[in-house]
Enzyme design. Sequence first.
Site, PDB file in Angstrom:
ATOM      1  N   GLU A  72       1.003  -1.322  -0.124  1.00  0.00           N
ATOM      2  CA  GLU A  72      -0.264   0.141  -0.068  1.00  0.00           C
ATOM      3  C   GLU A  72       1.030   1.262  -0.469  1.00  0.00           C
ATOM      4  O   GLU A  72       1.512   1.456   0.916  1.00  0.00           O
ATOM      5  CB  GLU A  72      -0.532  -0.324   1.015  1.00  0.00           C
ATOM      6  CG  GLU A  72      -1.873   0.900   1.313  1.00  0.00           C
ATOM      7  CD  GLU A  72      -2.567   1.360   2.568  1.00  0.00           C
ATOM      8  OE1 GLU A  72      -3.038   0.376   3.423  1.00  0.00           O
ATOM      9  OE2 GLU A  72      -3.250   2.089   2.411  1.00  0.00           O
ATOM     10  N   ARG A  92       5.194 -12.845   9.215  1.00  0.00           N
ATOM     11  CA  ARG A  92       5.977 -11.464   9.297  1.00  0.00           C
ATOM     12  C   ARG A  92       6.916 -11.024  10.227  1.00  0.00           C
ATOM     13  O   ARG A  92       7.164 -12.195  11.048  1.00  0.00           O
ATOM     14  CB  ARG A  92       4.992  -9.968   9.690  1.00  0.00           C
ATOM     15  CG  ARG A  92       4.274 -10.455  10.587  1.00  0.00           C
ATOM     16  CD  ARG A  92       3.476  -8.787  11.135  1.00  0.00           C
ATOM     17  NE  ARG A  92       3.856  -7.674  10.490  1.00  0.00           N
ATOM     18  CZ  ARG A  92       3.312  -6.919   9.835  1.00  0.00           C
ATOM     19  NH1 ARG A  92       2.252  -7.675   9.406  1.00  0.00           N
ATOM     20  NH2 ARG A  92       3.981  -5.713   9.977  1.00  0.00           N
ATOM     21  N   LYS A  98       3.733   0.505   9.642  1.00  0.00           N
ATOM     22  CA  LYS A  98       4.097   1.938   8.821  1.00  0.00           C
ATOM     23  C   LYS A  98       3.521   3.311  10.189  1.00  0.00           C
ATOM     24  O   LYS A  98       4.586   4.365   9.980  1.00  0.00           O
ATOM     25  CB  LYS A  98       3.062   1.862   7.682  1.00  0.00           C
ATOM     26  CG  LYS A  98       4.371   1.405   6.530  1.00  0.00           C
ATOM     27  CD  LYS A  98       4.112   1.347   5.064  1.00  0.00           C
ATOM     28  CE  LYS A  98       2.387  -0.196   4.613  1.00  0.00           C
ATOM     29  NZ  LYS A  98       2.568  -0.034   3.543  1.00  0.00           N
TER      30      LYS A  98
HETATM   31  P1  ATP Z   1       2.172  -2.613   7.911  1.00  0.00           P
HETATM   32  O1  ATP Z   1       1.942  -3.738   9.278  1.00  0.00           O
HETATM   33  O2  ATP Z   1       3.634  -1.874   8.326  1.00  0.00           O
HETATM   34  O3  ATP Z   1       1.383  -0.773   7.755  1.00  0.00           O
HETATM   35  P2  ATP Z   1       1.141  -3.529   6.016  1.00  0.00           P
HETATM   36  O4  ATP Z   1       0.918  -5.035   6.096  1.00  0.00           O
HETATM   37  O5  ATP Z   1       0.421  -3.019   6.126  1.00  0.00           O
HETATM   38  O6  ATP Z   1       2.423  -2.972   6.551  1.00  0.00           O
HETATM   39  P3  ATP Z   1       1.482  -3.512   2.906  1.00  0.00           P
HETATM   40  O7  ATP Z   1       1.948  -2.017   2.309  1.00  0.00           O
HETATM   41  O8  ATP Z   1       0.219  -4.387   3.080  1.00  0.00           O
HETATM   42  O9  ATP Z   1       1.859  -3.060   4.355  1.00  0.00           O
HETATM   43  O10 ATP Z   1       2.569  -4.725   2.633  1.00  0.00           O
HETATM   44  C1  ATP Z   1       2.574  -5.315   1.390  1.00  0.00           C
HETATM   45  C2  ATP Z   1       3.257  -6.510   1.243  1.00  0.00           C
HETATM   46  O11 ATP Z   1       3.569  -6.204   2.676  1.00  0.00           O
HETATM   47  C3  ATP Z   1       2.250  -7.640   2.027  1.00  0.00           C
HETATM   48  O12 ATP Z   1       2.257  -8.363   1.398  1.00  0.00           O
HETATM   49  C4  ATP Z   1       3.084  -7.839   3.544  1.00  0.00           C
HETATM   50  O13 ATP Z   1       2.140  -8.746   4.532  1.00  0.00           O
HETATM   51  C5  ATP Z   1       4.225  -7.611   3.250  1.00  0.00           C
HETATM   52  N1  ATP Z   1       4.229  -7.252   4.647  1.00  0.00           N
HETATM   53  C6  ATP Z   1       4.274  -5.830   5.444  1.00  0.00           C
HETATM   54  N2  ATP Z   1       5.131  -6.180   6.322  1.00  0.00           N
HETATM   55  C7  ATP Z   1       5.880  -7.292   6.807  1.00  0.00           C
HETATM   56  C8  ATP Z   1       6.797  -7.517   7.922  1.00  0.00           C
HETATM   57  N3  ATP Z   1       6.997  -7.342   8.914  1.00  0.00           N
HETATM   58  N4  ATP Z   1       7.490  -9.111   7.517  1.00  0.00           N
HETATM   59  C9  ATP Z   1       6.975  -9.897   5.906  1.00  0.00           C
HETATM   60  N5  ATP Z   1       6.513  -9.089   5.074  1.00  0.00           N
HETATM   61  C10 ATP Z   1       5.670  -7.836   5.728  1.00  0.00           C
HETATM   62 MG    MG Z   2      -1.266  -4.428   4.855  1.00  0.00          MG
END
Ligand code: ATP
Ligand code: MG
Length: 555
Positions: free
Chosen positions: A35, A261, A271
């Site tokens: 995102e 994760r 984020k």
């Molecule tokens: P945050 O929780 O930090 O806001 P998010 O999951 O909302 O992160 P996205 O931009 O939606 O952030 O993530 C893009 C991809 O990266 C998704 O498939 C997500 O599962 C993966 N991802 C995000 N954070 C991690 C992490 N700490 N470890 C592994 N994969 C991750």
């Molecule tokens: Mg997300």
Amino acid sequence: MAETDNRPTNFIRQIIDKDLANGVHARIHTRFPPEPNGYLHIGHAKSICLNFGLAQDYQGQCNLRFDDTNPEKEDIDYVNSIKHDVEWLGFHWDGDICYSSNYFPQLHQFAVELISKGLAYVDFSNHETVRELRGTLKQPGQNSPYRDTSVEENLLHFEKMKNGEYAEGQCSLRAKIDMASPFMCMRDPVLYRVKFAHHHQTGDQWCIYPMYDFTHCISDALEGITHSLCTLEFQDNRRLYDWVLENISIDCVPRQYEFSRLNLEYTVLSKRKLIQLVSDKHVEGWDDPRMPTVAGLRRRGYTSASIREFCKRIGVTKMDNMVEMGMLEACIRDDLNENAPRAMAVLDPVKVVIENYPQDKHEMLNAPNHPNDESQGTRQVPFGRELFIEREDFREEANKKFKRLVLDKEVRLRNAYFIKANRVDKDENGEITTIYCTYDPDTLGKDPADGRKAKGVIHWVSAEQGVPAEIRLYDRLFNVPNPAAEDDFVAAINSDSLQIKQGIVEPALVSLAQDKAVQFERTGYFCKDKHSSDTKLVFNRTVGLRDTWSNSNQN
Ligand code: ATP
Ligand code: MG
């Protein structure tokens, strides 16, 4: 760096192997779906290495798809930084960049299809009522009074939603699934909401925006994704993912698989929290070298190879865990130990005067750029009567354990001569200002003939030709291993995470390329900061020479 080749298998590879063997799929297609509401962090790097790495290894494809259904939190700057980071990490997406917003017309059509099938309805209950009727984990929810509105009426209301005739929060489109489901996400989840927001891709074209769960599975299907990999918190949502695809007219049926994760000690990887660090100015920006962002790590001096290697070493499982910072640092240290040229820099200088060295004499001494790699060649290091050494490398008195310069004792200057300390000058505070020494001219590149031994080897820089440099030393950004678990993670910020030194470096470093790492002998691996210029050198310490996390935990 020499990245390890033997790719460890993992449960996702096993699933893919089986799918290929059984003819479920002839080829594989993955995607990385960020995102654009922040910069990528090391957790995203794990997901990038997994998704793009699988596509590489199986000769499949991987899309870069911006999951952009939340216009208020998203920004084109984030889109650009994400593209740059993915490429910098060494990966290439197949075809054009995808945006979920490209599918807004189709998503709208599928929503209409669900309404027509009696599987979605427009709910005018207010926020509070919706929440009350949802129930809890222990208690089933109750149906909304709008749940049995006729298909025709729902179609009309949804059309009005789309035309901007309802206010934000006045209504939403919900799936009609099961208010008693043990999975909260199946209790008539919201599919669309009203939002009068400008979108970075679609402008003001839409005032209704689809929710993540509805968008993601359809985007995957439209792109022909075979294996949709996400993190474990979406495990329950898989039911909804499958429900949507089962109930709309679409051919491709991707499967979602979840992995754990990445959590990293002494930092945060959410984020929302990273944004707070940036916007409240606890750090210099998204690329502050203390940040766990890809941009921060890059500025700190991490190579993309070291980050890929890290992702390989941590592997992919379903087990929740916390990875030690030492793991990440070991990867960059292994890389730079092998590849970074050596140089000499004094971080905390004290002057040395070699009294028996002729006043007007200057020498250029030859120094190897790498102790174990002759192919890296040699360089010329200026030597003269006045030098700087590290303040902590001298003591007036010391026991045998102190292998550096002591009054009346000899030490070897790296790549140069033996010197012996004779006396010191001090200022009015008792601080040493100058150490007066003598050198032995017969010790360049050889030990003295009489068998004398030096106490140790120390680094130095010519006082006349050395160049002043600002040197930034970083420590962990937080005082506790798991700041995210604190009530107030900001209170756990380490106020001493940046230490700035005014040092002296050997002149060859002026022309060091901006993206090149170097080992300052005995003090660590460094790179030039983006604010470094020919007139003002600024270096960041990427990592120390030894792991300082696991034992004494001091930098
Ligand atoms: P945050 O929780 O930090 O806001 P998010 O999951 O909302 O992160 P996205 O931009 O939606 O952030 O993530 C893009 C991809 O990266 C998704 O498939 C997500 O599962 C993966 N991802 C995000 N954070 C991690 C992490 N700490 N470890 C592994 N994969 C991750
Ligand atoms: Mg997300």
